[in-house]
Design an enzyme around this catalytic site. Structure first.
Site, PDB file in Angstrom:
ATOM      1  N   ASP A   1       0.849  -1.196   0.000  1.00  0.00           N
ATOM      2  CA  ASP A   1       0.000   0.000   0.000  1.00  0.00           C
ATOM      3  C   ASP A   1       0.888   1.251   0.000  1.00  0.00           C
ATOM      4  O   ASP A   1       2.115   1.176  -0.169  1.00  0.00           O
ATOM      5  CB  ASP A   1      -1.025  -0.038   1.145  1.00  0.00           C
ATOM      6  CG  ASP A   1      -0.425   0.225   2.515  1.00  0.00           C
ATOM      7  OD1 ASP A   1       0.809   0.438   2.617  1.00  0.00           O
ATOM      8  OD2 ASP A   1      -1.188   0.221   3.495  1.00  0.00           O
TER       9      ASP A   1
ATOM     10  N   HIS B   1       5.455 -32.058   8.849  1.00  0.00           N
ATOM     11  CA  HIS B   1       4.910 -30.708   8.655  1.00  0.00           C
ATOM     12  C   HIS B   1       3.842 -30.687   7.561  1.00  0.00           C
ATOM     13  O   HIS B   1       2.938 -29.864   7.587  1.00  0.00           O
ATOM     14  CB  HIS B   1       6.039 -29.731   8.337  1.00  0.00           C
ATOM     15  CG  HIS B   1       7.072 -29.712   9.406  1.00  0.00           C
ATOM     16  ND1 HIS B   1       6.803 -29.266  10.683  1.00  0.00           N
ATOM     17  CD2 HIS B   1       8.353 -30.151   9.423  1.00  0.00           C
ATOM     18  CE1 HIS B   1       7.888 -29.401  11.435  1.00  0.00           C
ATOM     19  NE2 HIS B   1       8.841 -29.945  10.685  1.00  0.00           N
TER      20      HIS B   1
ATOM     21  N   HIS C   1       8.492 -25.103   7.960  1.00  0.00           N
ATOM     22  CA  HIS C   1       7.461 -25.853   8.683  1.00  0.00           C
ATOM     23  C   HIS C   1       6.042 -25.565   8.201  1.00  0.00           C
ATOM     24  O   HIS C   1       5.185 -26.436   8.322  1.00  0.00           O
ATOM     25  CB  HIS C   1       7.538 -25.542  10.186  1.00  0.00           C
ATOM     26  CG  HIS C   1       8.729 -26.156  10.852  1.00  0.00           C
ATOM     27  ND1 HIS C   1       8.929 -26.126  12.212  1.00  0.00           N
ATOM     28  CD2 HIS C   1       9.798 -26.837  10.339  1.00  0.00           C
ATOM     29  CE1 HIS C   1      10.072 -26.762  12.512  1.00  0.00           C
ATOM     30  NE2 HIS C   1      10.617 -27.187  11.388  1.00  0.00           N
ATOM     31  N   ASN C   2       5.786 -24.352   7.723  1.00  0.00           N
ATOM     32  CA  ASN C   2       4.400 -23.976   7.398  1.00  0.00           C
ATOM     33  C   ASN C   2       4.133 -23.910   5.909  1.00  0.00           C
ATOM     34  O   ASN C   2       3.002 -23.648   5.501  1.00  0.00           O
ATOM     35  CB  ASN C   2       4.044 -22.624   8.032  1.00  0.00           C
ATOM     36  CG  ASN C   2       4.450 -22.530   9.487  1.00  0.00           C
ATOM     37  OD1 ASN C   2       5.264 -21.699   9.878  1.00  0.00           O
ATOM     38  ND2 ASN C   2       3.909 -23.403  10.310  1.00  0.00           N
TER      39      ASN C   2
ATOM     40  N   CYS D   1       2.811  -3.467   3.971  1.00  0.00           N
ATOM     41  CA  CYS D   1       2.002  -2.288   4.285  1.00  0.00           C
ATOM     42  C   CYS D   1       2.670  -1.607   5.478  1.00  0.00           C
ATOM     43  O   CYS D   1       3.873  -1.795   5.688  1.00  0.00           O
ATOM     44  CB  CYS D   1       0.532  -2.657   4.510  1.00  0.00           C
ATOM     45  SG  CYS D   1       0.207  -3.768   5.896  1.00  0.00           S
TER      46      CYS D   1
ATOM     47  N   THR E   1       2.243  -2.074   8.774  1.00  0.00           N
ATOM     48  CA  THR E   1       2.631  -3.088   9.766  1.00  0.00           C
ATOM     49  C   THR E   1       2.896  -4.455   9.163  1.00  0.00           C
ATOM     50  O   THR E   1       3.475  -5.313   9.848  1.00  0.00           O
ATOM     51  CB  THR E   1       1.488  -3.276  10.782  1.00  0.00           C
ATOM     52  OG1 THR E   1       0.313  -3.687  10.044  1.00  0.00           O
ATOM     53  CG2 THR E   1       1.191  -2.000  11.558  1.00  0.00           C
TER      54      THR E   1
HETATM   55  C1  RB5 Z   1      -2.197   2.536   6.502  1.00  0.00           C
HETATM   56  O1  RB5 Z   1      -2.205   3.712   7.244  1.00  0.00           O
HETATM   57  C2  RB5 Z   1      -2.012   1.338   7.436  1.00  0.00           C
HETATM   58  O2  RB5 Z   1      -3.157   1.115   8.152  1.00  0.00           O
HETATM   59  C3  RB5 Z   1      -1.624   0.123   6.634  1.00  0.00           C
HETATM   60  O3  RB5 Z   1      -0.461   0.381   5.915  1.00  0.00           O
HETATM   61  C4  RB5 Z   1      -1.353  -1.138   7.419  1.00  0.00           C
HETATM   62  O4  RB5 Z   1      -0.435  -0.902   8.441  1.00  0.00           O
HETATM   63  C5  RB5 Z   1      -2.492  -1.913   7.846  1.00  0.00           C
HETATM   64  O5  RB5 Z   1      -2.384  -3.004   8.414  1.00  0.00           O
END
Ligand code: RB5
Length: 150
Positions: free
Chosen positions: A8, A133, A98-99, A65, A67
């Site tokens: 994103d 696995h 393993h996954n 993204c 996080t």
């Molecule tokens: C965008 O602000 C943020 O929410 C997105 O990049 C992400 O971290 C969502 O999980």
């Protein structure tokens, strides 16, 4: 090996760095966007790379993204996808061993570029071990099958 990558607006710079890095290692990389920092929605791009992995357009996928969590959740809604959100290389390695993870996700606001490079390198280089696995991965697929008509 063909690798799909999607992100994103929070991860455009990191995505560009990772694409350059993977190409320098000899991987063919297909970019599913986004390529601008204009605010957008991570599920749109998670679905694109997840579909590319599910239909075998690419062998493995990467989602980034802010996080890594949101894009990972979106990827995991596509049948056959096992996306793992990892902030360090050990989990990335074992997500393959393993996954049998087929997508790795991480956060551009969480880790630095050098850690991100280590994560993608180990993820792409590590094989699935199979054996005991495989049975556990099959159990995950069974959950998907049992719930697809609900
Ligand atoms: C965008 O602000 C943020 O929410 C997105 O990049 C992400 O971290 C969502 O999980």
């Amino acid at each position: 090996m063909k690798v799909g990558i999607a992100n994103d607006h929070a991860a455009v710079d990191m995505k560009n760095e990772i694409v350059k890095y993977l190409e320098s290692l000899g991987y063919e990389v297909i970019n599913y966007g986004t390529d601008t920092k204009e605010s957008t929605d991570y599920p749109t791009y998670g679905e694109k790379v997840a579909n590319a992995v599910a239909d075998k357009t690419v062998d493995l996928g990467i989602g980034i993204c802010g996080t890594g969590v949101g894009i990972g959740l979106a990827c995991n809604k596509v049948k056959g996808i096992r996306a793992c959100t990892c902030s360090e290389p050990y989990s990335a390695e074992y997500s393959r061993r393993h996954n049998n993870a087929n997508i790795i996700t991480f956060g551009a606001r969480v880790i630095g570029i050098e850690t991100a490079k280590q994560i993608v390198k180990v993820f792409l280089e590590t094989p699935f071990e199979g054996g005991r696995h495989q049975r556990r991965v099959d159990m995950i697929t069974d959950i998907e099958k049992r719930n697809e008509t609900k």
